[in-house]
Design a protein around this motif. Structure first.
Motif, PDB file in Angstrom:
ATOM      1  N   GLY A 133     -32.760 -44.442 -23.208  1.00  0.00           N
ATOM      2  CA  GLY A 133     -31.612 -43.922 -22.582  1.00  0.00           C
ATOM      3  C   GLY A 133     -30.381 -42.987 -22.392  1.00  0.00           C
ATOM      4  O   GLY A 133     -29.718 -43.216 -21.096  1.00  0.00           O
ATOM      5  N   PHE A 134     -30.381 -42.261 -22.718  1.00  0.00           N
ATOM      6  CA  PHE A 134     -29.217 -40.374 -22.865  1.00  0.00           C
ATOM      7  C   PHE A 134     -29.585 -39.945 -23.816  1.00  0.00           C
ATOM      8  O   PHE A 134     -30.923 -40.296 -25.319  1.00  0.00           O
ATOM      9  N   THR A 135     -29.214 -38.829 -23.777  1.00  0.00           N
ATOM     10  CA  THR A 135     -29.355 -37.604 -24.193  1.00  0.00           C
ATOM     11  C   THR A 135     -29.042 -37.036 -25.263  1.00  0.00           C
ATOM     12  O   THR A 135     -27.684 -37.111 -25.091  1.00  0.00           O
ATOM     13  N   LEU A 136     -29.643 -36.984 -26.445  1.00  0.00           N
ATOM     14  CA  LEU A 136     -28.605 -37.221 -27.588  1.00  0.00           C
ATOM     15  C   LEU A 136     -27.638 -35.605 -27.841  1.00  0.00           C
ATOM     16  O   LEU A 136     -26.816 -35.172 -28.608  1.00  0.00           O
ATOM     17  N   ASP A 137     -29.017 -34.188 -26.880  1.00  0.00           N
ATOM     18  CA  ASP A 137     -28.226 -32.818 -27.004  1.00  0.00           C
ATOM     19  C   ASP A 137     -26.715 -32.750 -26.708  1.00  0.00           C
ATOM     20  O   ASP A 137     -25.930 -32.412 -26.868  1.00  0.00           O
ATOM     21  N   TYR A 138     -26.514 -33.896 -25.903  1.00  0.00           N
ATOM     22  CA  TYR A 138     -24.674 -34.108 -24.797  1.00  0.00           C
ATOM     23  C   TYR A 138     -24.079 -35.078 -25.869  1.00  0.00           C
ATOM     24  O   TYR A 138     -22.174 -34.202 -25.550  1.00  0.00           O
ATOM     25  N   TYR A 139     -24.655 -34.791 -27.225  1.00  0.00           N
ATOM     26  CA  TYR A 139     -23.421 -35.804 -28.033  1.00  0.00           C
ATOM     27  C   TYR A 139     -23.700 -35.187 -29.040  1.00  0.00           C
ATOM     28  O   TYR A 139     -24.453 -34.668 -29.635  1.00  0.00           O
ATOM     29  N   ALA A 140     -22.657 -35.541 -30.287  1.00  0.00           N
ATOM     30  CA  ALA A 140     -22.244 -35.531 -31.849  1.00  0.00           C
ATOM     31  C   ALA A 140     -22.897 -37.028 -31.812  1.00  0.00           C
ATOM     32  O   ALA A 140     -23.091 -37.862 -30.877  1.00  0.00           O
ATOM     33  N   ILE A 141     -24.372 -36.018 -33.112  1.00  0.00           N
ATOM     34  CA  ILE A 141     -24.646 -37.452 -33.592  1.00  0.00           C
ATOM     35  C   ILE A 141     -24.309 -37.661 -35.632  1.00  0.00           C
ATOM     36  O   ILE A 141     -24.100 -35.963 -35.987  1.00  0.00           O
ATOM     37  N   VAL A 198     -21.305 -39.126 -44.148  1.00  0.00           N
ATOM     38  CA  VAL A 198     -22.150 -38.194 -44.502  1.00  0.00           C
ATOM     39  C   VAL A 198     -22.284 -37.351 -43.971  1.00  0.00           C
ATOM     40  O   VAL A 198     -22.687 -35.961 -44.722  1.00  0.00           O
ATOM     41  N   SER A 199     -22.555 -36.988 -42.642  1.00  0.00           N
ATOM     42  CA  SER A 199     -23.041 -35.224 -41.985  1.00  0.00           C
ATOM     43  C   SER A 199     -22.729 -35.744 -40.328  1.00  0.00           C
ATOM     44  O   SER A 199     -22.809 -36.996 -40.163  1.00  0.00           O
ATOM     45  N   TYR A 200     -22.684 -34.747 -40.089  1.00  0.00           N
ATOM     46  CA  TYR A 200     -22.797 -34.985 -38.259  1.00  0.00           C
ATOM     47  C   TYR A 200     -22.507 -33.073 -37.704  1.00  0.00           C
ATOM     48  O   TYR A 200     -22.548 -32.178 -38.573  1.00  0.00           O
ATOM     49  N   ILE A 201     -23.566 -33.241 -36.456  1.00  0.00           N
ATOM     50  CA  ILE A 201     -23.828 -32.013 -35.647  1.00  0.00           C
ATOM     51  C   ILE A 201     -23.201 -32.647 -35.015  1.00  0.00           C
ATOM     52  O   ILE A 201     -23.396 -33.404 -33.901  1.00  0.00           O
ATOM     53  N   SER A 202     -22.926 -31.311 -34.075  1.00  0.00           N
ATOM     54  CA  SER A 202     -21.604 -31.460 -32.830  1.00  0.00           C
ATOM     55  C   SER A 202     -22.862 -30.818 -31.494  1.00  0.00           C
ATOM     56  O   SER A 202     -23.941 -30.297 -31.704  1.00  0.00           O
ATOM     57  N   SER A 203     -22.270 -31.348 -30.475  1.00  0.00           N
ATOM     58  CA  SER A 203     -23.620 -30.588 -29.389  1.00  0.00           C
ATOM     59  C   SER A 203     -22.700 -29.430 -29.069  1.00  0.00           C
ATOM     60  O   SER A 203     -22.575 -28.361 -28.828  1.00  0.00           O
ATOM     61  N   SER A 204     -24.670 -28.827 -28.752  1.00  0.00           N
ATOM     62  CA  SER A 204     -23.432 -27.162 -28.101  1.00  0.00           C
ATOM     63  C   SER A 204     -23.956 -26.941 -27.122  1.00  0.00           C
ATOM     64  O   SER A 204     -23.378 -25.765 -26.539  1.00  0.00           O
ATOM     65  N   TYR A 205     -24.097 -28.187 -26.018  1.00  0.00           N
ATOM     66  CA  TYR A 205     -23.554 -28.171 -24.850  1.00  0.00           C
ATOM     67  C   TYR A 205     -21.693 -28.016 -24.651  1.00  0.00           C
ATOM     68  O   TYR A 205     -21.251 -27.716 -24.113  1.00  0.00           O
ATOM     69  N   TYR A 250     -28.229 -46.495 -44.443  1.00  0.00           N
ATOM     70  CA  TYR A 250     -27.805 -45.218 -43.237  1.00  0.00           C
ATOM     71  C   TYR A 250     -27.772 -45.258 -41.913  1.00  0.00           C
ATOM     72  O   TYR A 250     -28.868 -46.194 -41.274  1.00  0.00           O
ATOM     73  N   TYR A 251     -27.093 -45.044 -41.221  1.00  0.00           N
ATOM     74  CA  TYR A 251     -26.361 -45.166 -39.951  1.00  0.00           C
ATOM     75  C   TYR A 251     -26.847 -44.146 -39.649  1.00  0.00           C
ATOM     76  O   TYR A 251     -25.960 -43.107 -39.362  1.00  0.00           O
ATOM     77  N   CYS A 252     -27.279 -43.676 -37.712  1.00  0.00           N
ATOM     78  CA  CYS A 252     -26.334 -42.842 -36.873  1.00  0.00           C
ATOM     79  C   CYS A 252     -26.337 -43.146 -36.016  1.00  0.00           C
ATOM     80  O   CYS A 252     -25.568 -44.915 -35.681  1.00  0.00           O
ATOM     81  N   ALA A 253     -25.256 -42.362 -35.521  1.00  0.00           N
ATOM     82  CA  ALA A 253     -24.334 -42.750 -34.480  1.00  0.00           C
ATOM     83  C   ALA A 253     -24.194 -41.861 -33.522  1.00  0.00           C
ATOM     84  O   ALA A 253     -24.522 -40.851 -33.799  1.00  0.00           O
ATOM     85  N   ALA A 254     -23.682 -41.937 -31.804  1.00  0.00           N
ATOM     86  CA  ALA A 254     -23.381 -40.514 -30.907  1.00  0.00           C
ATOM     87  C   ALA A 254     -22.200 -41.474 -30.948  1.00  0.00           C
ATOM     88  O   ALA A 254     -22.191 -42.253 -30.413  1.00  0.00           O
ATOM     89  N   ASP A 255     -21.363 -39.128 -30.620  1.00  0.00           N
ATOM     90  CA  ASP A 255     -20.054 -39.478 -30.108  1.00  0.00           C
ATOM     91  C   ASP A 255     -20.135 -38.795 -28.544  1.00  0.00           C
ATOM     92  O   ASP A 255     -20.430 -37.361 -29.002  1.00  0.00           O
ATOM     93  N   SER A 256     -19.675 -39.124 -27.673  1.00  0.00           N
ATOM     94  CA  SER A 256     -19.548 -38.941 -26.135  1.00  0.00           C
ATOM     95  C   SER A 256     -18.955 -37.437 -26.409  1.00  0.00           C
ATOM     96  O   SER A 256     -19.135 -36.799 -25.381  1.00  0.00           O
ATOM     97  N   ALA A 314     -15.346 -42.879 -38.401  1.00  0.00           N
ATOM     98  CA  ALA A 314     -16.648 -43.383 -37.973  1.00  0.00           C
ATOM     99  C   ALA A 314     -15.767 -44.389 -35.972  1.00  0.00           C
ATOM    100  O   ALA A 314     -17.411 -44.307 -35.524  1.00  0.00           O
ATOM    101  N   THR A 315     -14.674 -44.498 -36.125  1.00  0.00           N
ATOM    102  CA  THR A 315     -14.397 -44.937 -34.661  1.00  0.00           C
ATOM    103  C   THR A 315     -14.628 -44.232 -33.677  1.00  0.00           C
ATOM    104  O   THR A 315     -14.272 -45.191 -32.659  1.00  0.00           O
ATOM    105  N   PRO A 316     -14.496 -42.892 -33.683  1.00  0.00           N
ATOM    106  CA  PRO A 316     -14.703 -42.257 -32.356  1.00  0.00           C
ATOM    107  C   PRO A 316     -16.713 -42.531 -31.605  1.00  0.00           C
ATOM    108  O   PRO A 316     -16.648 -42.114 -30.676  1.00  0.00           O
ATOM    109  N   TYR A 317     -17.657 -43.244 -32.840  1.00  0.00           N
ATOM    110  CA  TYR A 317     -18.395 -43.185 -32.505  1.00  0.00           C
ATOM    111  C   TYR A 317     -19.598 -43.901 -31.166  1.00  0.00           C
ATOM    112  O   TYR A 317     -18.333 -45.399 -31.713  1.00  0.00           O
ATOM    113  N   ASP A 318     -19.757 -43.519 -30.120  1.00  0.00           N
ATOM    114  CA  ASP A 318     -20.079 -45.010 -29.403  1.00  0.00           C
ATOM    115  C   ASP A 318     -21.343 -45.895 -29.190  1.00  0.00           C
ATOM    116  O   ASP A 318     -20.781 -46.764 -29.255  1.00  0.00           O
ATOM    117  N   TYR A 319     -22.138 -45.079 -29.993  1.00  0.00           N
ATOM    118  CA  TYR A 319     -23.210 -46.099 -29.785  1.00  0.00           C
ATOM    119  C   TYR A 319     -24.285 -45.869 -31.426  1.00  0.00           C
ATOM    120  O   TYR A 319     -23.493 -44.719 -31.910  1.00  0.00           O
TER     121      TYR A 319
END
Length: 127
Positions: A26-34, A48-55, A97-103, A111-116
């Protein structure tokens, strides 16, 4: 429908490895920090860890001190999936373990800023 689904958890002996997957629909992960978070019984949720969006920024990664050198976060754009490779696992890594997407695309260990959010996958490290 926006959805994140984690997989790859399980029971592993100390010193073993697991690779968690976070697949999006339903959305493209590349545009989100995960981000990857974990929550052990009786404890607060921990970043634990996150990766920012290169976009948005530089695609940089972050690891909490307790997993540095053991865990690696990565993206597979073609599969719209983010992974968490976990090596040299310890009993104290046991958690859901949970993954989450930050727009915003920037990412944070909070955790607070993550949307999904995904539903979580259990990781148990025990002999």
């Amino acid at each position: 429908q926006v959805q994140l689904v984690e997989s790859g958890g399980g029971l592993v002996q100390p010193g073993g490895s697991l690779k968690l997957s976070c697949a999006a629909s339903g959305f493209t992960l590349d545009y989100y920090a995960i981000g990857w978070f974990r929550q052990a019984p009786g404890k607060e949720r921990e970043g634990v860890s996150y990766i920012s969006s290169s976009y948005v920024t530089d695609g940089s990664t972050y690891y909490t001190d307790s997993v540095k050198g053991r865990f690696t976060i990565s993206r597979d754009s073609a599969k719209n999936t983010v992974y968490l490779q976990m090596n040299s696992l310890k009993p104290e890594d046991t958690a859901v373990y949970y993954c989450a997407a930050d727009s915003s695309g920037i990412g944070t260990s909070v955790a607070t800023p993550y949307d999904y959010w995904g539903q979580g996958t259990q990781v148990t490290v025990s002999s």
